[in-house]
Write an enzyme that holds these catalytic residues in place. Sequence first.
Site, PDB file in Angstrom:
ATOM      1  N   HIS A  43       0.911  -1.057   0.148  1.00 14.92           N
ATOM      2  CA  HIS A  43      -0.140  -0.137  -0.079  1.00 14.92           C
ATOM      3  C   HIS A  43       0.847   1.264  -0.024  1.00 14.92           C
ATOM      4  O   HIS A  43       1.569   1.555   0.845  1.00 14.92           O
ATOM      5  CB  HIS A  43      -0.797  -0.112   1.325  1.00 14.92           C
ATOM      6  CG  HIS A  43      -1.928   1.239   1.475  1.00 14.92           C
ATOM      7  ND1 HIS A  43      -1.616   1.887   2.350  1.00 14.92           N
ATOM      8  CD2 HIS A  43      -3.002   1.477   0.396  1.00 14.92           C
ATOM      9  CE1 HIS A  43      -2.759   2.955   2.269  1.00 14.92           C
ATOM     10  NE2 HIS A  43      -3.401   2.390   1.434  1.00 14.92           N
ATOM     11  N   HIS A  85      -0.886  10.237  -2.909  1.00 16.17           N
ATOM     12  CA  HIS A  85      -1.966  10.138  -2.028  1.00 16.17           C
ATOM     13  C   HIS A  85      -3.028  11.239  -2.012  1.00 16.17           C
ATOM     14  O   HIS A  85      -4.267  11.084  -2.675  1.00 16.17           O
ATOM     15  CB  HIS A  85      -2.006   9.254  -0.818  1.00 16.17           C
ATOM     16  CG  HIS A  85      -3.432   9.139  -0.275  1.00 16.17           C
ATOM     17  ND1 HIS A  85      -3.697   9.995   0.627  1.00 16.17           N
ATOM     18  CD2 HIS A  85      -3.961   7.993  -0.529  1.00 16.17           C
ATOM     19  CE1 HIS A  85      -5.032   9.411   0.952  1.00 16.17           C
ATOM     20  NE2 HIS A  85      -5.321   8.302   0.325  1.00 16.17           N
TER      21      HIS A  85
END
Length: 335
Positions: A43, A85
């Site tokens: 991730h 992100h």
Amino acid sequence: MHGATTRRGALSALLATALAAVLLAAAPAGAKQPEDVVLNVGHRGASGYAPEHTFAAYDLALRMGADYIEQDLQMTRDGVLVVLHDETLDRTARPTAESGPGDCTGLVREKTLAQIKTCDVGSWFNEAYPQYARPEYVGLKIPTLEEVFQRYRKSVNYYIETKSPEAAPGMEEELLRLMDEYGLRRPAAERWQVLIQSFSPASLQKVHALDPSLPLIQLFSGTETSETIQARLDATAAYAVGIGPSKDDVDAALVGAAHARCLDVHPYTVNESAEMEGLIATGVDGMFTNFPDRLDAVLGESAIDGRKRAAALAERANDACRGEEERGRRASNGT
Ligand code: G3P
Ligand code: CA
């Protein structure tokens, strides 16, 4: 680290096998079988140990046994896909001597690539996580998606998220263009070398309309529940091969309902070994983790040897489920 045997891994494998036998007996014909691969998705890379979405974090994830490295996409003002992100630079970017005023704060989509490339996305990590700090993280740059493809080519699997796509028109087309340029479109379709994920059904439906052969994962936010996600599975199965729920929304009913529709289940973000073991026992097909080494240890000998093989096996299992589902449908229609 794939294939490392641990006592915990062996226990987990035993538990998973026992549960798989129970689920297998209960699974409807055409349903995805639970003994398939569990994919290890780094991730934002191995972002528990290194600054997220940097080559340092991706390289480490791959060394730790991740089958996929994840990219969150943002688009710059001049139309370049970069990997970050947040919609804004503020949390992870710091100005350097090259930066002009405001280059490293505010919305990514209001900056040019040249502005963004002046920012340092490693220093914040050293400050926030001194136990993992390294001098070489200082000065790390935000990669473009193209730079990620140039670095790893076809040697890795990519799990790419269209982030805030409604605010970045053309994001999907640019993603497919880059996949074409780097020869990744066909291996995405044939062996899941690229999985495309989004919280936005519209974004995934757009990709599906552009190329129905591409494997898509519908993410669901943590505000959902097992029940509300289950209510959306029929619609999701029309364009996606899997779902990405928040780990807290995953239970046996959700996994069973998803598998009955040949949808894989990849929860996020699973960082503790006990949670990993519990989700594997529930029958998930993979998970996002900031600590790919922990998942690799939990999987132990059941971790698939080789990331290409892992992705290909996952694709094959999903495809087999869909084939069986189609045969069942034809048989019941008498066609
Ligand atoms: O893409 C899976 C997971 O990463 C979704 O949450 O906010 O970390 O992108 P987020
Ligand atoms: Ca993500």
